[in-house]
Scaffold this motif. Structure first.
Motif, PDB file in Angstrom:
ATOM      1  N   ALA A  54       0.835  -1.207   0.000  1.00  0.00           N
ATOM      2  CA  ALA A  54       0.000   0.000   0.000  1.00  0.00           C
ATOM      3  C   ALA A  54       0.868   1.255   0.000  1.00  0.00           C
ATOM      4  O   ALA A  54       0.604   2.223  -0.724  1.00  0.00           O
ATOM      5  N   PHE A  61       1.597   7.660  -6.390  1.00  0.00           N
ATOM      6  CA  PHE A  61       0.529   8.644  -6.589  1.00  0.00           C
ATOM      7  C   PHE A  61       0.970  10.026  -6.074  1.00  0.00           C
ATOM      8  O   PHE A  61       0.875  11.035  -6.781  1.00  0.00           O
ATOM      9  N   SER A  92       2.467   9.939   6.651  1.00  0.00           N
ATOM     10  CA  SER A  92       2.220   8.505   6.850  1.00  0.00           C
ATOM     11  C   SER A  92       2.630   7.675   5.631  1.00  0.00           C
ATOM     12  O   SER A  92       2.308   6.489   5.555  1.00  0.00           O
ATOM     13  N   PRO A 157      -5.098  15.619  -2.987  1.00  0.00           N
ATOM     14  CA  PRO A 157      -6.518  15.679  -2.571  1.00  0.00           C
ATOM     15  C   PRO A 157      -6.704  15.372  -1.088  1.00  0.00           C
ATOM     16  O   PRO A 157      -6.240  14.337  -0.623  1.00  0.00           O
ATOM     17  N   PRO A 159      -9.011  14.174   2.171  1.00  0.00           N
ATOM     18  CA  PRO A 159     -10.041  13.117   2.221  1.00  0.00           C
ATOM     19  C   PRO A 159     -11.463  13.639   2.360  1.00  0.00           C
ATOM     20  O   PRO A 159     -12.403  12.862   2.389  1.00  0.00           O
ATOM     21  N   PHE A 170      -8.758  15.760 -10.448  1.00  0.00           N
ATOM     22  CA  PHE A 170      -8.171  14.760 -11.331  1.00  0.00           C
ATOM     23  C   PHE A 170      -8.232  15.234 -12.781  1.00  0.00           C
ATOM     24  O   PHE A 170      -7.350  14.914 -13.589  1.00  0.00           O
ATOM     25  N   LEU A 183      -8.602   4.836 -10.221  1.00  0.00           N
ATOM     26  CA  LEU A 183      -7.400   5.104  -9.409  1.00  0.00           C
ATOM     27  C   LEU A 183      -7.720   5.086  -7.922  1.00  0.00           C
ATOM     28  O   LEU A 183      -6.901   4.632  -7.108  1.00  0.00           O
ATOM     29  N   GLY A 186      -7.064   2.203  -5.668  1.00  0.00           N
ATOM     30  CA  GLY A 186      -5.816   1.969  -4.933  1.00  0.00           C
ATOM     31  C   GLY A 186      -6.125   1.725  -3.463  1.00  0.00           C
ATOM     32  O   GLY A 186      -5.362   1.071  -2.745  1.00  0.00           O
ATOM     33  N   HIS A 187      -7.278   2.230  -3.023  1.00  0.00           N
ATOM     34  CA  HIS A 187      -7.687   2.039  -1.629  1.00  0.00           C
ATOM     35  C   HIS A 187      -8.188   0.625  -1.356  1.00  0.00           C
ATOM     36  O   HIS A 187      -8.702   0.354  -0.279  1.00  0.00           O
ATOM     37  N   LEU A 189      -6.027  -1.446  -1.052  1.00  0.00           N
ATOM     38  CA  LEU A 189      -4.919  -1.822  -0.173  1.00  0.00           C
ATOM     39  C   LEU A 189      -4.767  -0.789   0.936  1.00  0.00           C
ATOM     40  O   LEU A 189      -4.962   0.406   0.708  1.00  0.00           O
ATOM     41  N   SER A 260     -14.133  11.002   0.861  1.00  0.00           N
ATOM     42  CA  SER A 260     -13.801  10.995  -0.568  1.00  0.00           C
ATOM     43  C   SER A 260     -13.995   9.615  -1.208  1.00  0.00           C
ATOM     44  O   SER A 260     -14.054   9.498  -2.429  1.00  0.00           O
TER      45      SER A 260
HETATM   46  C1  HEM Z   1      -9.127  10.171  -4.904  1.00  0.00           C
HETATM   47  C2  HEM Z   1      -8.459  10.943  -4.083  1.00  0.00           C
HETATM   48  C3  HEM Z   1      -7.675  10.404  -2.931  1.00  0.00           C
HETATM   49  C4  HEM Z   1      -7.736  10.833  -1.655  1.00  0.00           C
HETATM   50  C5  HEM Z   1      -8.594  11.966  -1.131  1.00  0.00           C
HETATM   51  C6  HEM Z   1      -6.850   9.993  -0.889  1.00  0.00           C
HETATM   52  C7  HEM Z   1      -6.632  10.135   0.465  1.00  0.00           C
HETATM   53  C8  HEM Z   1      -5.987   9.191   1.246  1.00  0.00           C
HETATM   54  C9  HEM Z   1      -5.897   9.247   2.670  1.00  0.00           C
HETATM   55  C10 HEM Z   1      -6.412  10.363   3.543  1.00  0.00           C
HETATM   56  C11 HEM Z   1      -5.265   8.128   3.083  1.00  0.00           C
HETATM   57  C12 HEM Z   1      -4.972   7.703   4.516  1.00  0.00           C
HETATM   58  C13 HEM Z   1      -3.755   8.410   5.021  1.00  0.00           C
HETATM   59  C14 HEM Z   1      -3.572   8.192   6.500  1.00  0.00           C
HETATM   60  O1  HEM Z   1      -4.552   8.300   7.247  1.00  0.00           O
HETATM   61  O2  HEM Z   1      -2.451   7.902   6.911  1.00  0.00           O
HETATM   62  C15 HEM Z   1      -4.931   7.368   1.923  1.00  0.00           C
HETATM   63  C16 HEM Z   1      -4.296   6.153   1.932  1.00  0.00           C
HETATM   64  C17 HEM Z   1      -3.942   5.471   0.797  1.00  0.00           C
HETATM   65  N1  HEM Z   1      -4.087   5.913  -0.494  1.00  0.00           N
HETATM   66 FE1  HEM Z   1      -5.197   7.484  -1.099  1.00  0.00          FE
HETATM   67  N2  HEM Z   1      -6.280   9.081  -1.700  1.00  0.00           N
HETATM   68  C18 HEM Z   1      -6.738   9.295  -2.972  1.00  0.00           C
HETATM   69  C19 HEM Z   1      -6.358   8.626  -4.107  1.00  0.00           C
HETATM   70  C20 HEM Z   1      -5.434   7.603  -4.117  1.00  0.00           C
HETATM   71  C21 HEM Z   1      -4.876   7.032  -5.311  1.00  0.00           C
HETATM   72  C22 HEM Z   1      -5.140   7.537  -6.719  1.00  0.00           C
HETATM   73  C23 HEM Z   1      -4.057   6.023  -4.914  1.00  0.00           C
HETATM   74  C24 HEM Z   1      -3.221   5.090  -5.750  1.00  0.00           C
HETATM   75  C25 HEM Z   1      -3.455   4.782  -6.979  1.00  0.00           C
HETATM   76  C26 HEM Z   1      -4.124   5.956  -3.474  1.00  0.00           C
HETATM   77  C27 HEM Z   1      -3.513   5.014  -2.701  1.00  0.00           C
HETATM   78  C28 HEM Z   1      -3.592   4.948  -1.329  1.00  0.00           C
HETATM   79  C29 HEM Z   1      -3.150   3.814  -0.549  1.00  0.00           C
HETATM   80  C30 HEM Z   1      -2.596   2.512  -1.090  1.00  0.00           C
HETATM   81  C31 HEM Z   1      -3.353   4.153   0.791  1.00  0.00           C
HETATM   82  C32 HEM Z   1      -3.014   3.297   2.018  1.00  0.00           C
HETATM   83  C33 HEM Z   1      -1.620   3.638   2.471  1.00  0.00           C
HETATM   84  C34 HEM Z   1      -1.079   2.796   3.591  1.00  0.00           C
HETATM   85  O3  HEM Z   1      -1.736   1.872   4.073  1.00  0.00           O
HETATM   86  O4  HEM Z   1       0.065   3.081   3.986  1.00  0.00           O
HETATM   87  N3  HEM Z   1      -4.939   6.947  -3.040  1.00  0.00           N
HETATM   88  N4  HEM Z   1      -5.379   8.033   0.810  1.00  0.00           N
END
Ligand code: HEM
Length: 314
Positions: A54, A61, A92, A157, A159, A170, A183, A186-187, A189, A260
């Motif tokens: 993850a 990204f 993080s 972006p 959350p 985007f 995309l 990705g969440h 994971l 989000s």
């Molecule tokens: C659509 C808009 C997006 C927003 C608002 C967003 C926001 C976030 C937030 C707030 C977290 C948690 C961070 C934390 O609390 O430590 C997160 C985690 C994550 N995001 Fe996004 N994200 C977005 C798009 C993406 C995209 C496009 C990808 C990859 C293609 C991605 C991959 C991940 C992954 C894999 C995690 C987990 C990270 C971990 O477990 O260490 N995100 N994201």
């Protein structure tokens, strides 16, 4: 024979060259083991700690959305510059040590050849595959950037964005709504920490005001997670280390973790896409890999340096 071979190799290299100077076989001549070395570094690290898949995908990204895919995310702060990685939005991020390990081996094998930006892109690809997602080929040849400023991360972006804001943000990078939803997959994971979703619990006590897009049992689970503090982790779906379409199934159950995330199910423009991916994992995989390749080409630099150490400019 050797001349003939090198003509054939050059011709193949030209054939696979993209318009932006990148190519699928960029390292074929000067570091043929590059992909293999990165693959090994990622696989051995993820075998010990599968949760880091993850981290690597998110790192790619966050690198690409700020100043393009140029490894600006890896530069350390200096006395007179606060770098991207020290922004609250990046604190993080995880998996830096995997990039360092791959870079060290690459520098031993072929010094000064493989860019940190390419290592991030290839590591993210390996991470998707390790977690049982699709495998896709990516163009290589990105150069490393020299600018990394904390203030640029305001373009990541938050959350709390709703679908219109996500589509707009985007869209500024050339993605349509479907690609944005793919995309966001990705969440499938990883985890979010309480600080990223506690906005949704604000009205938890006054029953009538609770965010109506959250399942009533799920909101209790989020609240329980937050009882352990701002850094407590909540997996995005039930299979946090498995790249699947569970994230979209969670959105259908109104069990998306971030605002989000859940907004994608609430908005009539994106709901059919969420439902499509929830029903058809193969379609999600296909769209995700295409969108990742596209993301990996954002503002890539054809000229510039290959950092010797990913943490600092040469
Ligand atoms: C659509 C808009 C997006 C927003 C608002 C967003 C926001 C976030 C937030 C707030 C977290 C948690 C961070 C934390 O609390 O430590 C997160 C985690 C994550 N995001 Fe996004 N994200 C977005 C798009 C993406 C995209 C496009 C990808 C990859 C293609 C991605 C991959 C991940 C992954 C894999 C995690 C987990 C990270 C971990 O477990 O260490 N995100 N994201």
């Amino acid at each position: 024979m050797t001349t003939l071979m090198s003509i054939v190799v050059t011709m193949i290299a030209i054939m696979f060259r993209c318009s932006n100077g990148l190519s699928m076989n960029y390292y074929m001549m000067n570091c043929p083991m590059a992909e293999f070395i990165i693959q090994n570094s990622v696989r051995s690290a993820l075998t010990s700690d599968p949760t880091l898949a993850a981290g690597l995908i998110r790192m790619h990204f966050h690198d690409c959305f700020i100043q393009g895919c140029d490894a600006s995310i890896l530069l350390d702060s200096t006395d007179d510059n606060k770098a991207e990685k020290d922004s609250p939005a990046n604190l993080s991020l995880r998996g830096y040590e995997i990039i360092d390990d791959a870079k060290q081996q690459l520098e031993n094998q072929c010094p000064g050849v493989v860019s940190c930006a390419d290592i991030i892109a290839m590591a993210a690809r390996e991470a998707v595959f390790f977690a049982r997602g699709p495998y896709y080929d990516i163009p290589k040849g990105r150069k490393d950037g020299t600018r990394s400023k904390i203030e640029d991360t305001r373009n990541l972006p938050p959350p709390t964005l709703n679908t219109s804001e996500l589509i707009k943000m985007f869209g500024q990078h050339g993605f349509n709504a479907q690609e944005m939803v793919a995309l966001s997959g990705g969440h499938t994971l990883g985890v979010a920490r309480c600080s990223s979703f506690k906005n949704r619990l604000k009205n938890f006590d006054s029953k009538n005001d609770v965010d109506p897009s959250i399942d009533s049992q799920f909101v209790k689970m989020l609240a329980r997670t937050c009882n352990a503090g701002d850094n407590a982790e909540q997996p995005f779906d039930m299979t946090r280390n498995m790249f699947d379409n569970g994230y979209y199934n969670a959105l259908q159950r109104q069990a998306g973790v971030l605002s989000s995330d859940q907004t994608l199910m609430a908005d009539p423009r994106t709901r059919p896409i969420v439902n499509g991916y929830a029903m058809n994992q193969a379609m999600f995989f296909m769209d995700f890999q295409r969108a990742m390749v596209k993301m990996g080409l954002l503002d890539v630099k054809e000229t510039g340096q290959v950092r010797q150490n990913c943490h600092k400019n040469n």
